[in-house]
Design an enzyme around this catalytic site. Structure first.
Site, PDB file in Angstrom:
ATOM      1  N   HIS A 110      -6.783  -5.402   5.598  1.00  0.00           N
ATOM      2  CA  HIS A 110      -7.915  -6.057   4.940  1.00  0.00           C
ATOM      3  C   HIS A 110      -8.224  -7.443   5.498  1.00  0.00           C
ATOM      4  CE1 HIS A 110      -8.605  -2.978   1.882  1.00  0.00           C
ATOM      5  NE2 HIS A 110      -7.297  -2.803   1.926  1.00  0.00           N
TER       6      HIS A 110
ATOM      7  N   SER B 128      -4.611  -5.045  -1.143  1.00  0.00           N
ATOM      8  CA  SER B 128      -5.802  -4.236  -1.370  1.00  0.00           C
ATOM      9  C   SER B 128      -6.226  -4.162  -2.824  1.00  0.00           C
ATOM     10  CB  SER B 128      -5.571  -2.818  -0.848  1.00  0.00           C
ATOM     11  OG  SER B 128      -4.474  -2.204  -1.503  1.00  0.00           O
TER      12      SER B 128
ATOM     13  N   ASP C 212       0.954  -5.481   7.705  1.00  0.00           N
ATOM     14  CA  ASP C 212      -0.243  -4.642   7.636  1.00  0.00           C
ATOM     15  C   ASP C 212      -1.458  -5.556   7.496  1.00  0.00           C
ATOM     16  OD1 ASP C 212      -2.293  -2.902   7.080  1.00  0.00           O
ATOM     17  OD2 ASP C 212      -1.231  -1.794   5.518  1.00  0.00           O
TER      18      ASP C 212
ATOM     19  N   HIS D  43       0.825  -1.200   0.000  1.00  0.00           N
ATOM     20  CA  HIS D  43       0.000   0.000   0.000  1.00  0.00           C
ATOM     21  C   HIS D  43       0.864   1.257   0.000  1.00  0.00           C
ATOM     22  CE1 HIS D  43      -2.858   3.020   1.653  1.00  0.00           C
ATOM     23  NE2 HIS D  43      -3.736   2.327   0.953  1.00  0.00           N
TER      24      HIS D  43
END
Length: 376
Positions: A197, A169, A194, A124
């Site tokens: 999602h 993502s 991370d 991201h």
């Protein structure tokens, strides 16, 4: 025209000429939502909204009044962090205003000059921006390619940090996390994960991919975001108490940001309590994903994903705009993802599935996609 206005106009005109000018738009309530990140429907849940309102109460302060290091800390902030640490099976947790801010905080503060950040090429923007703010050397590796990562690790200098996402993502595919952690341990690298999602949709009580795989103690830094499946805003970093103390002392996005307001704290508590009581939402979402995947089986030019994020690749910004526009005329809110957000030639529809999408809506969208992919 003054100098600033002339500069802005030229840059905006250049972007317009390239067909890349971004504009804000409202969601059309008449269209069926296949674009938001509200995978579990919590953002639109009235029972959850009522619970948050009732628990907030009329005496709750409007704002935190300052940064956590000045006037903004409170027993409520620390109680929510303790609850999140327990949920995510971590020694400690630290709240941030957004996932973007949390990623900036971690990667701008932890890696130092002489260290190396190795990040998945599809990471991201917040992870890439955080890495840019660091003084460390930066290397990307091919998406989910552990052989390429292993090759790059051989050339890493200082302390190596491996930056990945649980679920990506734009492609919706999953990181080979167990194998990646084993590789990281071999090279004494620190993993920064991370979980944006996967928060809410994966794991016990929505605790994410790492916990579901029993890897939480082997991953140094985990970031959880509440603006996707949890239907809220904000994020937290989890890890050791030493990590949180370090971020409190060295992370500029934490030090110089006003603390999260009390209403947000209540909302986070209520959302995770609500999900725990309604954990069957995870299974409902899985069923909707399976329905869609089966319905588009054999459809070419899509990335293989078993998450709520699905795609259809239609190269070319003009082409993908046209396809998305056609679907919107059919009543489906599906948005185009253009380059340079994704590499040129991989422009796509990003289709998000939700618990509230009906069987008829999902099958209807799949049928339209098949028509678009069929030769005339």
């Amino acid at each position: 025209m003054n100098t600033l206005e002339a500069l802005l106009k030229k840059r905006l005109d250049d972007r317009t000429e390239m067909g890349l000018l971004r504009t804000l738009r409202y969601n059309d309530p008449s269209l069926i939502d296949f674009t938001s990140n509200d995978y579990l429907g919590l953002a639109r849940s009235m029972p959850l909204a009522e619970r948050i309102h009732e628990r907030s109460g009329p005496s709750s302060p409007n704002g935190a009044t300052g940064s956590r290091l000045l006037s903004g800390n409170s027993p409520q902030h620390e109680a929510v962090e303790k609850k999140l640490a327990h949920l995510f099976k971590s020694e400690s947790a630290l709240l941030f205003g957004s996932g973007y801010n949390a990623n900036l905080a971690v990667l701008s503060a932890l890696p130092q000059r002489g260290d190396t950040i190795l990040y998945d090429e599809l990471s991201h923007a917040s992870l890439k921006d955080g890495a840019r703010l660091s003084l460390a050397k930066r290397l990307n590796f091919k998406h989910n390619d552990l052989h390429d990562l292993a090759s790059k690790l051989k050339h890493a200098q200082g302390q190596a940090f491996i930056v990945v996402e649980s679920i990506y993502s734009m492609d919706g595919d999953q990181c080979p996390l167990a194998e990646l952690v084993t590789l990281a341990e071999k090279h004494r690298a620190i993993v920064v994960l991370d979980e944006a999602h996967s928060t809410g949709v994966v794991g016990l009580d929505g605790s994410g991919l790492a916990v579901s795989l029993g890897l939480e103690e082997r991953i140094g830094v985990r970031v959880y975001t509440f603006g996707k499946a949890m239907g809220l805003h904000g994020a937290c970093v989890t890890g050791s108490k030493a990590l949180m103390q370090y971020l409190v002392n060295f992370s500029r996005p934490f030090i110089y940001t006003t603390a999260m307001p009390f209403h947000h704290l209540t909302a986070i508590e209520c959302a995770f309590d609500y999900l725990k009581e309604n954990i069957s939402l995870q299974q409902v979402l899985c069923e909707k994903i399976s329905l869609y995947v089966n319905a588009v089986e054999g459809l070419s030019h899509r990335t293989i994903s078993h998450s709520a994020i699905q795609t259809l690749i239609v190269p070319g910004n003009d082409n993908i705009r046209r396809v998305a526009g056609h679907l919107q005329t059919k009543g489906y809110d599906v948005r185009p993802i253009l380059s340079p957000t994704v590499p040129a030639g991989t422009e796509r529809l990003r289709i998000c599935l939700h618990t509230y999408n009906t069987r008829e809506q999902i099958l209807g969208l799949a049928e339209e996609l098949r028509k678009l992919s069929s030769p005339e």
